[in-house]
Design a protein around this motif. Structure first.
Motif, PDB file in Angstrom:
ATOM      1  N   ILE A  49      -3.375   4.052  -2.125  1.00  0.00           N
ATOM      2  CA  ILE A  49      -3.500   3.204  -3.413  1.00  0.00           C
ATOM      3  C   ILE A  49      -2.622   1.946  -3.321  1.00  0.00           C
ATOM      4  N   LYS A  50      -2.686   1.061  -4.373  1.00  0.00           N
ATOM      5  CA  LYS A  50      -1.941  -0.055  -4.482  1.00  0.00           C
ATOM      6  C   LYS A  50      -1.541  -0.311  -6.108  1.00  0.00           C
ATOM      7  N   GLU A  51      -0.542  -0.890  -6.359  1.00  0.00           N
ATOM      8  CA  GLU A  51      -0.354  -1.200  -7.896  1.00  0.00           C
ATOM      9  C   GLU A  51      -1.516  -2.372  -8.290  1.00  0.00           C
ATOM     10  N   GLY A  52      -2.166  -2.092  -9.316  1.00  0.00           N
ATOM     11  CA  GLY A  52      -3.163  -2.983  -9.808  1.00  0.00           C
ATOM     12  C   GLY A  52      -4.564  -2.563  -9.463  1.00  0.00           C
ATOM     13  N   CYS A  53      -4.721  -1.512  -8.518  1.00  0.00           N
ATOM     14  CA  CYS A  53      -6.079  -1.185  -8.117  1.00  0.00           C
ATOM     15  C   CYS A  53      -6.701  -0.133  -9.177  1.00  0.00           C
ATOM     16  N   VAL A  54      -7.994   0.091  -9.207  1.00  0.00           N
ATOM     17  CA  VAL A  54      -8.558   1.071 -10.015  1.00  0.00           C
ATOM     18  C   VAL A  54      -8.865   2.098  -9.583  1.00  0.00           C
ATOM     19  N   GLU A  68       0.750  -1.255   0.153  1.00  0.00           N
ATOM     20  CA  GLU A  68       0.013  -0.070   0.057  1.00  0.00           C
ATOM     21  C   GLU A  68       0.675   1.234  -0.014  1.00  0.00           C
ATOM     22  N   HIS A  69       0.453   2.163  -0.802  1.00  0.00           N
ATOM     23  CA  HIS A  69       1.127   3.400  -1.015  1.00  0.00           C
ATOM     24  C   HIS A  69       0.539   4.600  -0.510  1.00  0.00           C
ATOM     25  N   SER A  70       0.874   5.564   0.191  1.00  0.00           N
ATOM     26  CA  SER A  70       0.332   6.477   0.942  1.00  0.00           C
ATOM     27  C   SER A  70       0.794   7.905   0.299  1.00  0.00           C
ATOM     28  N   TYR A  71      -0.225   8.857   0.284  1.00  0.00           N
ATOM     29  CA  TYR A  71       0.123  10.038  -0.516  1.00  0.00           C
ATOM     30  C   TYR A  71      -0.742  11.036   0.193  1.00  0.00           C
ATOM     31  N   PHE A  72      -0.028  12.080   0.606  1.00  0.00           N
ATOM     32  CA  PHE A  72      -0.539  13.279   1.597  1.00  0.00           C
ATOM     33  C   PHE A  72      -0.671  14.528   0.899  1.00  0.00           C
ATOM     34  N   SER A  73      -1.381  15.189   1.035  1.00  0.00           N
ATOM     35  CA  SER A  73      -1.730  16.749   0.273  1.00  0.00           C
ATOM     36  C   SER A  73      -0.781  17.445   1.273  1.00  0.00           C
ATOM     37  N   GLN A  74      -0.365  18.485   0.523  1.00  0.00           N
ATOM     38  CA  GLN A  74       0.273  19.733   1.023  1.00  0.00           C
ATOM     39  C   GLN A  74      -0.720  20.820   1.199  1.00  0.00           C
ATOM     40  N   ASP A  75      -1.507  20.819   2.241  1.00  0.00           N
ATOM     41  CA  ASP A  75      -2.418  21.953   2.437  1.00  0.00           C
ATOM     42  C   ASP A  75      -2.005  23.122   2.783  1.00  0.00           C
ATOM     43  N   SER A  76      -2.591  24.473   2.262  1.00  0.00           N
ATOM     44  CA  SER A  76      -2.209  25.786   2.407  1.00  0.00           C
ATOM     45  C   SER A  76      -3.407  26.813   2.421  1.00  0.00           C
ATOM     46  N   LEU A  77      -3.374  27.670   3.097  1.00  0.00           N
ATOM     47  CA  LEU A  77      -4.550  28.717   2.872  1.00  0.00           C
ATOM     48  C   LEU A  77      -4.047  29.785   2.204  1.00  0.00           C
ATOM     49  N   VAL A  78      -5.096  30.202   1.064  1.00  0.00           N
ATOM     50  CA  VAL A  78      -4.896  31.059   0.227  1.00  0.00           C
ATOM     51  C   VAL A  78      -5.702  32.296   0.394  1.00  0.00           C
ATOM     52  N   ASP A  79      -5.185  33.501   0.935  1.00  0.00           N
ATOM     53  CA  ASP A  79      -6.045  34.723   1.153  1.00  0.00           C
ATOM     54  C   ASP A  79      -5.956  35.704   0.017  1.00  0.00           C
ATOM     55  N   PRO A 119       7.125   8.784  -5.690  1.00  0.00           N
ATOM     56  CA  PRO A 119       6.761   9.711  -4.502  1.00  0.00           C
ATOM     57  C   PRO A 119       5.999  10.787  -5.061  1.00  0.00           C
ATOM     58  N   ASN A 120       6.260  11.450  -6.340  1.00  0.00           N
ATOM     59  CA  ASN A 120       5.348  12.573  -6.842  1.00  0.00           C
ATOM     60  C   ASN A 120       4.472  12.247  -7.886  1.00  0.00           C
ATOM     61  N   SER A 121       4.524  11.003  -8.451  1.00  0.00           N
ATOM     62  CA  SER A 121       3.658  10.771  -9.567  1.00  0.00           C
ATOM     63  C   SER A 121       3.301   9.256  -9.569  1.00  0.00           C
ATOM     64  N   ILE A 122       2.129   8.735 -10.358  1.00  0.00           N
ATOM     65  CA  ILE A 122       1.870   7.373 -10.339  1.00  0.00           C
ATOM     66  C   ILE A 122       1.628   7.224 -11.937  1.00  0.00           C
ATOM     67  N   VAL A 123       2.249   5.990 -12.389  1.00  0.00           N
ATOM     68  CA  VAL A 123       1.978   5.484 -13.820  1.00  0.00           C
ATOM     69  C   VAL A 123       0.678   4.564 -13.738  1.00  0.00           C
ATOM     70  N   CYS A 124      -0.256   4.933 -14.878  1.00  0.00           N
ATOM     71  CA  CYS A 124      -1.477   4.275 -14.970  1.00  0.00           C
ATOM     72  C   CYS A 124      -1.762   4.054 -16.443  1.00  0.00           C
ATOM     73  N   ASP A 125      -2.612   2.866 -16.852  1.00  0.00           N
ATOM     74  CA  ASP A 125      -3.064   2.592 -17.844  1.00  0.00           C
ATOM     75  C   ASP A 125      -4.373   2.824 -17.998  1.00  0.00           C
ATOM     76  N   ILE A 126      -5.019   3.406 -18.896  1.00  0.00           N
ATOM     77  CA  ILE A 126      -6.335   4.003 -19.195  1.00  0.00           C
ATOM     78  C   ILE A 126      -7.416   2.511 -19.234  1.00  0.00           C
ATOM     79  N   LEU A 127      -8.453   2.507 -18.577  1.00  0.00           N
ATOM     80  CA  LEU A 127      -9.131   1.209 -18.725  1.00  0.00           C
ATOM     81  C   LEU A 127     -10.446   1.486 -19.572  1.00  0.00           C
ATOM     82  N   THR A 128     -10.726   2.713 -19.667  1.00  0.00           N
ATOM     83  CA  THR A 128     -12.083   3.097 -20.512  1.00  0.00           C
ATOM     84  C   THR A 128     -11.742   4.220 -21.502  1.00  0.00           C
ATOM     85  N   SER A 129     -12.702   4.575 -22.413  1.00  0.00           N
ATOM     86  CA  SER A 129     -12.710   5.628 -23.343  1.00  0.00           C
ATOM     87  C   SER A 129     -12.244   4.910 -24.673  1.00  0.00           C
ATOM     88  N   SER A 130     -11.976   5.823 -25.633  1.00  0.00           N
ATOM     89  CA  SER A 130     -11.164   5.443 -26.967  1.00  0.00           C
ATOM     90  C   SER A 130      -9.513   5.239 -26.691  1.00  0.00           C
TER      91      SER A 130
END
Length: 273
Positions: free
Chosen positions: A212-217, A169-180, A243-254
């Motif tokens: 997410i995990k490798e192989g999940c949708v 299992e791979h965990s990704y955390f957001s980098q939250d900040s407040l925009v004024d 760490p900063n990206s994931i590689v995916c294969d499209i499952l639907t669409s053209s």
């Protein structure tokens, strides 16, 4: 368009053909904190251009058109008719004397999955039988999905299915900040701690903690490149996690089967409040 035909000045959109698509019985305009009357008055049927529209109906449900046996075809056709009756409001109301509340209908037992102990397991077992054995089968994953009414239920189902998928299992955390919007010369941002920003769960933003995990949708939630098939609601299979990206294969669409890299993206909520 009056240079083409002077009469077009009185026509909507100058007489150009405009197509409005959607199921207007289910998808109503979203008006925050509006009453039912305000929502109805903002719908397309209440617009002054509605009298100029010509309605075309799509009568065949493409999602419920397949069936291997005659019995399956009969059951699919029966369910399709029942769904249309719900949308048309022709099913009998459980409380016919109640004209104020929304009508309630009886769901037949054959359209329901009953489970007292573990309802999540019951639903997943019906939609995804032998999930661990078929997790690498793209056709198996493409033909199945679970629709949820709320984000909370979606999170519970996603967590349960993710536990059934083998792998790390791979965990990704957001980098939250407040925009004024008023500027950076005040202490407005110091009032809200990072822990508070991490706890906010909005429909237009992903959760702070993504697992997410490798192989999940997964489903893409914004338009990145429409020409390459990276559109909102495109379903994809995770192949590699970095760490900063994931590689995916499209499952639907053209663009089925094409590989793409999804990077970290800056997002701001559309709800200004």
């Amino acid at each position: 368009m009056t240079s083409v035909d002077p009469e077009r000045a009185s026509l909507p959109f100058g007489g150009i053909t405009i197509i409005f698509e959607g199921d207007f019985r289910q998808i109503l305009p979203v008006i925050p904190k509006a009453s039912r009357a305000q929502v109805v008055s903002a719908s397309l049927n209440s617009s002054k251009i509605w009298d100029h529209c010509r309605v075309f109906l799509l009568e065949k449900n493409m999602r419920l058109s397949s069936g291997k046996t005659e019995q399956e075809k009969h059951e699919i056709a029966e369910f399709r008719r029942w769904v249309l009756d719900v949308g048309n409001g022709t099913l009998p109301n459980v409380h016919p004397d109640d004209i104020i509340s929304d009508p309630e209908v009886v769901i037949p037992d054959k359209f329901m999955i009953r489970a007292r102990e573990n309802p999540l397991k019951a639903v997943v077992d019906v939609v995804y039988p032998d999930l661990a054995k078929n997790i690498k089968n793209a056709d198996y994953l493409r033909e199945r999905s679970i629709l949820t009414p709320t984000n909370a239920i979606m999170g519970d189902i996603n967590s349960y299915i993710l536990d059934q998928v083998p792998g790390e299992e791979h965990s990704y955390f957001s980098q939250d900040s407040l925009v004024d919007s008023e500027g950076d010369n005040n202490d407005f941002g110091s009032v809200f701690l990072i822990e508070y920003l991490n706890s906010i769960n909005m429909p237009c933003l992903p959760k702070h903690h993504l697992k997410i995990k490798e192989g999940c949708v997964i489903m893409l939630m914004r338009n990145l490149n429409q020409i390459m098939g990276l559109c909102n609601r495109t379903r994809m299979i995770v192949k590699r996690c970095f760490p900063n990206s994931i590689v995916c294969d499209i499952l639907t669409s053209s663009q089925v089967g094409t590989t793409h890299i999804i990077p970290r993206i800056e997002m701001e909520p559309s709800d200004t409040q």
